[in-house]
Design a protein around this motif. Sequence first.
Motif, short mmCIF file in Angstrom:
data_model
loop_
_atom_site.label_atom_id
_atom_site.label_comp_id
_atom_site.label_asym_id
_atom_site.label_seq_id
_atom_site.Cartn_x
_atom_site.Cartn_y
_atom_site.Cartn_z
N THR A 68 72.65 2.46 25.27
CA THR A 68 71.52 3.13 25.93
C THR A 68 72.05 4.00 27.05
O THR A 68 73.02 3.65 27.74
N LEU A 69 71.41 5.14 27.22
CA LEU A 69 71.74 6.05 28.31
C LEU A 69 70.44 6.64 28.84
O LEU A 69 69.64 7.16 28.07
N ALA A 70 70.24 6.52 30.12
CA ALA A 70 69.05 7.08 30.76
C ALA A 70 69.47 7.69 32.09
O ALA A 70 70.58 7.46 32.57
N LEU A 71 68.60 8.47 32.67
CA LEU A 71 68.84 9.03 34.00
C LEU A 71 67.93 8.34 35.01
O LEU A 71 66.91 7.74 34.64
N GLY A 98 78.30 10.80 22.26
CA GLY A 98 77.27 11.76 21.87
C GLY A 98 75.86 11.42 22.31
O GLY A 98 74.96 12.25 22.21
N LEU A 99 75.65 10.19 22.79
CA LEU A 99 74.32 9.81 23.27
C LEU A 99 73.99 10.65 24.51
O LEU A 99 74.85 10.91 25.34
N ASP A 106 76.94 -3.75 29.53
CA ASP A 106 78.28 -4.06 29.03
C ASP A 106 79.03 -2.82 28.57
O ASP A 106 80.11 -2.91 28.00
N ALA A 107 78.48 -1.63 28.82
CA ALA A 107 79.16 -0.40 28.41
C ALA A 107 80.47 -0.25 29.18
O ALA A 107 80.51 -0.45 30.39
N GLU A 108 81.52 0.07 28.46
CA GLU A 108 82.83 0.24 29.08
C GLU A 108 83.07 1.68 29.51
O GLU A 108 83.42 1.96 30.64
N ASP A 109 82.89 2.63 28.57
CA ASP A 109 83.15 4.03 28.87
C ASP A 109 81.88 4.68 29.41
O ASP A 109 80.96 4.99 28.67
N LYS A 110 81.84 4.87 30.71
CA LYS A 110 80.65 5.42 31.36
C LYS A 110 80.84 6.87 31.79
O LYS A 110 80.13 7.36 32.66
N THR A 111 81.76 7.55 31.15
CA THR A 111 81.96 8.96 31.47
C THR A 111 80.89 9.80 30.77
O THR A 111 80.49 9.51 29.64
N ALA A 133 73.58 8.73 35.82
CA ALA A 133 73.49 8.22 34.46
C ALA A 133 73.49 6.69 34.49
O ALA A 133 74.30 6.08 35.19
N ILE A 134 72.57 6.07 33.76
CA ILE A 134 72.44 4.61 33.72
C ILE A 134 72.71 4.14 32.30
O ILE A 134 72.04 4.56 31.35
N PHE A 135 73.70 3.22 32.14
CA PHE A 135 74.12 2.73 30.84
C PHE A 135 73.68 1.27 30.65
O PHE A 135 73.28 0.60 31.60
N ASN A 136 73.82 0.78 29.40
CA ASN A 136 73.67 -0.65 29.17
C ASN A 136 74.77 -1.38 29.94
O ASN A 136 75.88 -0.86 30.13
#
Length: 460
Positions: A114-117, A180-181, A139-144, A134-137
């Motif tokens: 998941t990716l949200a602002l 790509g998300l 457990d996401a590792e790559d947050k670039t 940018a806000i991720f799930n």
Amino acid sequence: MKTAYGKLTALIALLIGGTLLFAPMRFGNEDYLYAHPRSVRMNPGDSYALSYRLDSDEPRQAVSYTSTNEAVATVDRSGVVTAVNGGSAQIRLDAENGARALVQISVKDAKVDTLALNTDHLAMEKGQITGLKAIFNEDAEDKTVSWQSADETIAQVDAIGRVVAVGGGETHVTAVAANGLSASADVSVHVSGSALRIMPEDVTIGTGTYLRLNTYYLPADTTDEVVSWASSDDSVLQVNDNAIYAAGTGSTILSAFSRDGLSASAIVTVEAPAANFNISPTAATIDRGRTLTLEPRFLDASGHVDERSSEHYITWTSSNPAVCTVENGVVTAVGSGECRISASADGKIASSVINVQTLVEDVMLNLDRLYVLREDTVIPIQLEATITPADADNPRLVWTADNDLVATVNQRGRVDLVGGYGTATITATADSGAQAKFTVNVVAELPEGYESPSAKGESE
């Protein structure tokens, strides 16, 4: 009471019994396979080499590796485990004589699911700077993420999500993750106006005229807009939004009021209309890039020029601005094609059909002049023409030679020397009259200092 020696003997026997009780059992012929380590935690894409120790009377026996869930982890013949996706799997080690061991593999699910602002809309003033996150799930590792603005004339965004309001309008800013998300936020940039004008500010029209007036702001990129219009005398001028209707003769003040509190006014004078109205010429052909001034004429009931109405306001429009544009009756030819220029005044419409053509303005040849020895006349000369502009409506050229005893030319620009001494001029002519010339001289001896051309021909 037992002696100290007896107590020591009993303790040794107890230790030996306990060791035998808890010692690992062997499979097959009492072999035992130890895997190192017994469990491994990995991230997707990681690799880890397993090792083992085999207690056996035949220590050289082969050991194979098997994954219980290859969607999570795979293992090769040498025991190298590769993490594929999040989840759990076991790697089973099997010795040739039956001993086996298990290694527990846990692969962390580090995908961006998941990716949200932090907001889906930014309302900004021109010049303001703010930021998006940018806000991720969890457990996401790559947050670039990479950031991009759909319209950088309105809002710009840098590599860390900092947004700068550049100009008035609406756009959106998007964050794109490595997989790509993406997620977007709308950006509205407000620009306050400092002044409002109605154009034209003073206008004279005939009764029966419908007219839409334009408004202009300072600065030009203001996001303010007119929300209401008013006429000081509805019997002279009726207003609906920015459309006015001349109902009766007289003079009135037209006012406009903006959302941000600006106002502007114009004086509108309404007179009796002309009996007729036309423009001249009613049809014309002009070259691209040129201009043509159309002449409007107000006529009285007898068909004579009505000087009294000559100052009445005229609205000019073009049916195809890609072909021609018009401003105050001056037509500018933009591109090849046809357009209709319409003029509206005193409730009457007149028009002129304009045909725009793109002619060849210039022709250039790859060769200008050649001297050729008579023994070399068996070699043809190929001329290449370049026309300007390249997108002329008719790029065709007509090729001619003025001395067939020396040279002839075909319609592809190939010059054949027929063997006679003398001079021939080859001319390439466009429909527009633009020309280019090439001169060939067949001689017995080349001029001093002149280099003999190659088979392809060279300019002097």
